[in-house]
Motif scaffolding. Structure first.
Motif, PDB file in Angstrom:
ATOM      1  N   LEU A  98      34.599  21.053  49.457  1.00  0.00           N
ATOM      2  CA  LEU A  98      34.699  20.491  50.974  1.00  0.00           C
ATOM      3  C   LEU A  98      35.080  18.802  51.094  1.00  0.00           C
ATOM      4  N   PRO A  99      34.214  18.069  50.271  1.00  0.00           N
ATOM      5  CA  PRO A  99      34.677  16.699  50.516  1.00  0.00           C
ATOM      6  C   PRO A  99      36.058  16.218  49.719  1.00  0.00           C
ATOM      7  N   GLY A 125      24.230  15.009  49.278  1.00  0.00           N
ATOM      8  CA  GLY A 125      23.167  14.911  50.256  1.00  0.00           C
ATOM      9  C   GLY A 125      22.949  16.195  50.918  1.00  0.00           C
ATOM     10  N   LEU A 126      23.916  16.444  51.591  1.00  0.00           N
ATOM     11  CA  LEU A 126      23.871  17.653  52.389  1.00  0.00           C
ATOM     12  C   LEU A 126      23.619  18.837  51.705  1.00  0.00           C
ATOM     13  N   ARG A 127      24.068  18.942  50.610  1.00  0.00           N
ATOM     14  CA  ARG A 127      23.865  20.099  49.687  1.00  0.00           C
ATOM     15  C   ARG A 127      22.399  20.507  49.475  1.00  0.00           C
ATOM     16  N   GLY A 128      21.441  19.552  49.307  1.00  0.00           N
ATOM     17  CA  GLY A 128      20.081  19.739  49.020  1.00  0.00           C
ATOM     18  C   GLY A 128      19.618  20.293  50.415  1.00  0.00           C
ATOM     19  N   ARG A 129      19.979  19.752  51.499  1.00  0.00           N
ATOM     20  CA  ARG A 129      19.193  20.242  52.667  1.00  0.00           C
ATOM     21  C   ARG A 129      19.561  21.575  53.067  1.00  0.00           C
ATOM     22  N   ILE A 134      27.095  28.154  47.670  1.00  0.00           N
ATOM     23  CA  ILE A 134      26.968  26.613  48.507  1.00  0.00           C
ATOM     24  C   ILE A 134      27.486  25.766  47.539  1.00  0.00           C
ATOM     25  N   SER A 135      26.954  25.532  46.187  1.00  0.00           N
ATOM     26  CA  SER A 135      27.484  24.535  45.384  1.00  0.00           C
ATOM     27  C   SER A 135      29.004  24.369  45.275  1.00  0.00           C
ATOM     28  N   ALA A 136      29.606  25.414  45.080  1.00  0.00           N
ATOM     29  CA  ALA A 136      31.038  25.459  45.144  1.00  0.00           C
ATOM     30  C   ALA A 136      31.757  24.801  46.393  1.00  0.00           C
ATOM     31  N   LEU A 193      42.229   6.815  49.262  1.00  0.00           N
ATOM     32  CA  LEU A 193      41.886   7.971  49.057  1.00  0.00           C
ATOM     33  C   LEU A 193      40.683   8.268  48.341  1.00  0.00           C
ATOM     34  N   GLN A 194      40.748   7.241  47.113  1.00  0.00           N
ATOM     35  CA  GLN A 194      39.661   7.363  46.204  1.00  0.00           C
ATOM     36  C   GLN A 194      38.245   6.897  46.805  1.00  0.00           C
ATOM     37  N   GLY A 195      38.205   5.947  47.623  1.00  0.00           N
ATOM     38  CA  GLY A 195      37.156   5.430  48.574  1.00  0.00           C
ATOM     39  C   GLY A 195      36.746   6.588  49.171  1.00  0.00           C
ATOM     40  N   ALA A 196      37.675   7.170  50.213  1.00  0.00           N
ATOM     41  CA  ALA A 196      37.014   8.228  50.949  1.00  0.00           C
ATOM     42  C   ALA A 196      36.276   9.306  49.985  1.00  0.00           C
ATOM     43  N   LEU A 197      37.282   9.744  49.073  1.00  0.00           N
ATOM     44  CA  LEU A 197      36.621  10.896  48.229  1.00  0.00           C
ATOM     45  C   LEU A 197      35.050  10.731  47.591  1.00  0.00           C
ATOM     46  N   VAL A 198      34.984   9.093  47.108  1.00  0.00           N
ATOM     47  CA  VAL A 198      33.429   8.894  46.511  1.00  0.00           C
ATOM     48  C   VAL A 198      32.503   9.255  47.652  1.00  0.00           C
ATOM     49  N   LEU A 199      32.942   8.364  48.853  1.00  0.00           N
ATOM     50  CA  LEU A 199      31.879   8.448  49.952  1.00  0.00           C
ATOM     51  C   LEU A 199      31.669   9.928  50.358  1.00  0.00           C
ATOM     52  N   LEU A 200      32.521  10.860  50.300  1.00  0.00           N
ATOM     53  CA  LEU A 200      32.322  12.230  51.064  1.00  0.00           C
ATOM     54  C   LEU A 200      31.620  13.033  49.983  1.00  0.00           C
ATOM     55  N   VAL A 201      32.080  12.619  48.561  1.00  0.00           N
ATOM     56  CA  VAL A 201      31.238  13.401  47.753  1.00  0.00           C
ATOM     57  C   VAL A 201      29.708  13.077  47.608  1.00  0.00           C
TER      58      VAL A 201
END
Lengths: 365, 494
Positions: free
Chosen positions: A14-15, A334-338, A7-9, A321-329
Motif C-alpha cells: 500500500l505505501p 502504525g496503522l498495521r498494528g491497529r 494484512i502484512s502484505a 519519492l523517497q521521502g514520501a515512501l519513508v513517511l508512508l511506510v
C-alpha cells in the motif's frame, strides 16, 4: 493467522502504491507525464552496463552504511553521527593515499584499514560521550558531523591544498597507485569494494543472528536496564555497536575518495549516511531486507540524474519519492498494528458467537 | 447508588476474562471482590470504571442501563459517579498536592484555587488525612497518594469507589485511617465501596459482603462475617495448608555491609552494618522509599555506596560494577519485572541464550534448555513466546527460572508483587529452596505478613532511619505496622 499475513502484505504494498501516486500527482502538477518520468528513471538506471555500474557505485557505500546502521539500531541507538564517521573514514583513507607509497595491494589494504579505523574512532567517541558523560548519541553525532566536515575543509584548504594555490573545492587527485581500479570500461565498478560490501552484508546478518554479541546488542536495545541486570555488559555493547557501525561507515566514506572523486572534498559523504538511516527504517531494521531496499534507493538516485537531461526536471524529484515512501511506510506500520488488533477482536467475537450457536445444537443430538 | 452488572462478557484473544458475569452492588455497603490472579476481577472493575469496554452486557446505574460494549472512558465514568483508585494511583508526579487535587475538575472552571484549598482542607480534617497542600506529589508515600486520590474523586462527586489492593505498602496508621474513612463513606453517607484485595484479613476486617470470582465467573457470594479460611475455600475450592519453613542452620558469612552510607533521591542513610550468613533470610520493611530499596540495591551492587565497605564471601566488592557482583554470585530481582529484569521484545529462548557461555549462540541447545526450565519452574509459555506475553505470575516464575544457580546472595525486591496466593507461595518455595542450598536471601516487601512469615531477621526503615529486629518471636503485624510508620520508640520500650 492467515489474515495476519494478508494484512502484512497489504501494508507493505500500500505505501509504495500511494507514494508512486503522490509523486505522479506532483509530476502532473508541474505539467509532465508521470509514465514518462518513471520510464526515464528506469532507463537511467538500467539502460546499459554503464548505467548499472552507476547504480552499483551508489549502492556500495549506501549498503555498507545501512548494514552498519542495522547494528546501531538493534542496540537502540540513533547513530546520526554516521555522516561524520563516513567523512573521517574518507579523511583517514586520504591520508594513507597521499602519504604511503606501497605496492598496490598493500597500499589499498592500508587505505582500507585506515578508513575503518577513522570511522570506528569517530563513532567510538560518540559512544563514550553517551555512556560516560550522558551525551545523547543524536546530539553528540550532530556535533561530531560538523567537526568532521570542518576538519576535511581545513585539510583541503590548508595542509593538503593543491600546489597551484588554495581552493576549498578539493585536494589534488591521489596517485593512481592509491586508487581502487574499475573492473572494465563497460562496467566501471571496483570488485574489491564490491567484495567488501557483500562481506559486510553477510557478516552483519550472521553476527546479529548467531552470536552472543548480536544477542547482547538486541537485549541492550530493547531494555538497557534489564539487560544490565541480566549480566549484559551494556556499556561495552553500546560502544562496540557504534564502533562497528563507524568502521563500515568509514569504509563507505573511503570509497567516495578512492574511487568516486579520486580526491578529498568537503561533505564527501554526500548525504549517503542520512539516506542509510531511511533505508534501515524502511527495512524495519531487518538485516536481510536492507541490501534490497538500498538497491532500490540507489537505482532511483542514479536513474533520476537522467531527468534533467531528458525532461528538464530536477533530480530532486527522486528525493520527493523517497521521502514520501519513508513517511508512508512508517505511517502504515502504525496503522498495521491497529488493523491487526481490530481483526483479532473481530475474530474473537465471531468465535464466541459460533460457540454460542453451536452449543444448543450439540444438546439436541 | 446501586450498580447492577448484567451478562458482562470480555475476551482477550483466547482468554475468556469475564464470562457472562451478573452481579449487583447496592448502596451503603462495602464489597470485597476476591479471586486469584487471572480470575477476572481486575478486568471486571476496569470495565465498570470505564478503563476498557466489555464485549457484551450492560451496566445499570440507578436503574438506567447502558451497554458495556461502548467505550465509556474513565472521565465519563467519574461523571456518572463511579471512580477507581488504582494500585499505583494515577496522579501526576510533577504536580503539587493542591494542583493534583484541582486537575480533572475541568467541568467546573469557576472553582478557584482558594475554594479548592478550603475544600481539600475540610476533606482532610474530616478523614484525618495528613497532606501538605504544597508538597510535590512525588514526595508522598503510596498511602498519602491514595488519600489524595480519594479526596480528589470525592470532590468530583463519585458515589461508587473502587479500590484495587489499597492496603499494600501503607503503614498501620494509614490503614486504620483508610478503613475508618471507607466505613464512614459507606455506612453513613451511603456510598458503594468495592475492595479488590488479596489480603483476606483486610476483607474480613472491612467488608459487609464478598463476591468471589474464579476463571472469569462469579462462583460465590456471601454476607460477612466469614473467616479467612472460609474465604480461601471459596476462592480455591480447597484449603491451602500453611507453608512449612524448615529450620536451616546458619552457615558462614556470605555478604556484609560495613558502616555503609547511601544517598538516594528521597532519603539518605548512614552507618548501616548488615551481615548475612549462608541460609539466612533478612526482610526489609518500610513505607516505599524509606531507604530499604537503597540497601537492597547496594547489597546487590546495583548502586554504589557513598561510604563504607561491601564484601561478598570475604572479597572486597566496594565500588565494583553489578556485573562483577553477579560474577561473585549475587543476583538482584527488581519489583518492576519488565522494567528491570526481563526484556520485553525478546523471546524466552533469547533470555536463556543470553546467560549461556560462548561467542556463538547455540540456538537448538538454548531452546531445549528453555523448554526444560519452563517445565521445571511451571511457567505457562512457549520458548518462542515473547516475555511480555506471559502473565505476571508466569513472568516472575520465568525470572526465577533464569537466575544463576548457587548464589551467595539473592536480593529480591517485592518478590510477590501483584501475585495471587498460589503464585506467591510457589515463588517462596523457590526462594526457600535456594536458602537451603546455602544462599543468603535479602528481600523487601510492602506486605508485612510476608516479612514476618519468611524472615529470620527484619530491618525496619523510616525516612532513612532504621532499626533491627533480631528476634521476631512476639512481634505482631500490628507492631511492625507502627514501626514502619516511624514509631521506633515503642520498639525500644519493648
Amino acid at each position: 493467522m492467515r489474515s495476519h499475513r494478508l494484512i502484512s502484505a497489504t501494508f507493505i504494498v500500500l505505501p509504495v502504491v500511494v507514494a508512486v501516486l503522490f509523486t505522479s500527482l506532483l509530476v502532473m502538477l508541474v505539467g509532465n507525464e508521470p509514465g514518462e518520468v518513471f520510464q526515464t528513471v528506469w532507463m537511467g538506471a538500467f539502460r546499459n552496463s554503464n548505467a548499472l555500474a552507476a547504480v552499483v557505485n551508489f549502492w556500495r557505500p549506501l549498503v555498507m552504511v545501512s548494514m552498519g546502521l542495522v547494528i546501531t539500531f538493534t542496540a537502540g541507538l540513533w547513530n546520526i553521527g554516521v555522516e561524520g564517521q563516513m567523512m573521517m573514514g574518507a579523511v583517514f583513507a586520504s591520508w594513507a593515499a597521499r602519504s604511503l607509497a606501497l605496492p598496490h595491494p598493500i597500499q589499498i589494504s592500508a587505505e582500507i584499514a585506515a578508513a575503518a579505523l577513522g570511522g570506528a574512532l569517530w563513532a567510538g567517541l560518540a559512544g563514550v560521550l553517551k555512556t560516560r558523560l550522558g551525551v545523547n548519541e543524536i546530539f553528540g553525532g550532530v556535533g561530531l558531523n560538523a567537526l568532521a566536515n570542518l576538519l576535511a575543509i581545513y585539510l583541503i584548504s590548508g595542509p593538503w591544498q593543491p600546489p597551484e594555490g588554495g581552493s576549498a573545492h578539493s585536494t589534488t587527485p591521489f596517485p593512481a597507485n592509491s586508487l581502487l581500479q574499475p573492473a572494465s570500461t563497460e562496467f566501471p565498478v571496483s570488485m574489491v569494494a564490491l567484495g567488501l560490501a557483500f562481506a559486510s552484508i553477510i557478516g552483519v546478518t550472521l553476527a546479529l543472528r548467531g552470536t552472543r554479541w548480536g544477542l547482547q546488542l538486541k537485549a541492550t536495545g530493547k531494555s538497557s536496564a534489564s539487560a544490565r541486570l541480566m549480566g549484559v555488559p551494556t556499556t561495552r555493547s553500546v560502544i562496540s555497536a557504534m564502533m562497528v557501525c563507524g568502521m563500515l561507515a568509514g569504509l563507505a566514506g573511503s570509497y567516495r575518495v578512492l574511487f568516486t572523486y579520486e580526491s578529498l572534498r568537503p561533505l564527501v559523504s554526500g548525504g549517503i549516511g542520512f539516506l542509510g538511516l531511511l533505508v534501515v527504517l524502511l527495512a524495519g531494521i531487518r538485516a536481510l531486507w536492507t541490501p534490497f531496499i538500498a538497491f532500490a534507493f540507489a537505482a532511483i538516485m542514479a536513474g533520476s540524474t537522467r531527468l534533467r537531461v531528458s525532461l528538464q526536471l530536477d533530480a530532486s524529484l527522486a528525493g520527493v519519492l523517497q521521502g514520501a515512501l519513508v513517511l508512508l511506510v512508517l505511517l502504515s506500520n502504525g496503522l498495521r498494528g491497529r488493523v491487526v488488533e481490530w481483526s483479532d477482536r473481530r475474530a474473537a467475537k465471531q468465535a464466541a458467537s459460533v460457540s454460542e450457536t453451536a452449543s444448543p445444537g450439540a444438546r439436541h443430538e | 447508588m446501586e450498580i447492577t452488572l448484567r451478562h458482562i462478557d470480555k475476551r482477550f484473544g483466547k482468554v475468556h476474562a469475564n464470562a457472562d458475569i451478573s452481579v449487583t452492588f447496592s448502596e451503603g455497603k462495602i464489597y470485597g471482590v476476591l479471586g486469584e490472579n487471572g480470575a477476572g476481577k481486575s478486568t471486571l472493575m476496569k470495565i465498570l470504571a470505564g478503563f476498557q469496554p466489555a464485549d457484551q452486557g450492560e451496566i445499570v446505574v440507578d436503574g438506567k442501563p447502558r451497554e458495556a460494549r461502548l467505550h465509556f472512558g474513565p472521565t465519563e465514568s467519574i461523571r456518572s459517579g463511579i471512580g477507581m483508585l488504582q494500585q499505583d494511583p494515577l496522579d501526576i508526579a510533577s504536580f503539587t498536592v493542591i494542583e493534583d487535587f484541582v486537575y480533572g475538575s475541568g467541568a467546573r472552571l469557576t472553582m478557584g484555587l482558594r475554594e479548592a484549598r478550603k475544600a481539600l482542607k475540610i476533606q482532610c480534617q474530616r478523614f484525618g488525612f495528613d497532606l501538605d497542600q504544597e508538597s510535590p506529589v512525588s514526595h508522598l508515600t503510596i498511602g498519602q497518594r491514595q488519600q489524595l486520590e480519594i479526596v480528589r474523586l470525592l470532590a468530583l462527586g463519585v458515589r461508587v469507589l473502587i479500590l484495587d489492593e489499597p492496603t499494600t505498602g501503607i503503614s498501620a496508621e494509614q490503614k486504620e485511617t483508610l478503613f475508618s474513612t471507607l466505613g464512614l463513606l459507606a455506612h453513613q453517607e451511603g456510598m458503594t465501596i468495592l475492595l479488590v484485595s488479596h489480603k483476606l484479613e483486610d476483607v474480613v476486617a472491612l467488608c459487609d459482603r464478598v463476591v468471589v470470582l474464579r476463571a472469569g465467573q462469579v462462583v460465590g457470594e456471601r454476607e460477612m462475617p466469614a473467616t479467612t479460611s472460609e474465604l480461601v475455600k471459596m476462592m480455591f475450592a480447597e484449603e491451602l495448608p500453611p507453608q512449612s519453613r524448615q529450620a536451616v542452620t546458619l552457615g558462614k558469612k556470605r555478604v556484609a555491609l560495613e558502616d555503609v552510607a547511601l544517598r538516594g533521591r528521597r532519603v539518605s542513610l548512614e552507618g548501616l552494618h548488615l551481615s548475612l550468613s549462608s541460609g539466612e533470610v533478612v526482610g526489609l520493611a518500610g513505607l516505599d522509599g524509606s531507604g530499604q530499596d537503597l540497601v537492597l540495591r547496594a547489597a546487590a551492587g546495583v548502586i554504589r555506596t557513598a561510604r563504607g565497605r561491601v564484601t561478598v564471601d570475604g572479597r572486597d566488592m566496594t565500588g565494583k560494577s553489578y556485573r562483577q557482583f553477579r560474577q561473585a554470585g549475587v543476583a538482584f530481582a527488581a519489583a518492576g519485572r519488565l522494567e528491570e529484569g526481563l526484556i520485553a521484545g525478546l523471546t524466552l529462548t533469547e533470555h536463556v541464550a543470553l546467560g549461556m557461555p560462548g561467542a556463538l549462540v547455540k540456538w537448538r541447545a538454548a531452546e531445549a534448555d528453555t523448554s526444560e526450565r519452563l517445565q521445571r519452574f511451571n511457567v505457562r509459555g512457549r520458548p518462542e513466546s515473547q516475555v511480555q506475553q506471559l502473565s505476571g505470575g508466569n513472568q516472575q516464575r520465568f525470572l526465577m527460572a533464569i537466575m544463576p544457580a548457587n548464589l551467595a546472595l539473592l536480593a529480591v525486591e517485592q518478590p510477590t508483587r501483584g501475585l495471587d496466593v498460589d503464585s506467591a507461595r510457589w515463588v517462596w518455595t523457590q526462594i526457600l529452596a535456594r536458602r537451603a542450598s546455602g544462599t543468603a536471601v535479602l528481600f523487601s516487601s510492602p506486605d508485612l505478613d510476608e516479612i514476618i512469615q519468611y524472615s529470620d531477621r527484619v530491618i525496619v526503615f523510616f525516612a532513612g532511619r532504621f532499626i533491627e529486629l533480631a528476634d521476631l518471636s512476639g512481634v505482631s503485624i500490628d507492631d511492625l505496622g507502627h514501626l514502619i510508620g516511624g514509631q521506633f520508640e515503642q520498639a525500644n520500650h519493648a
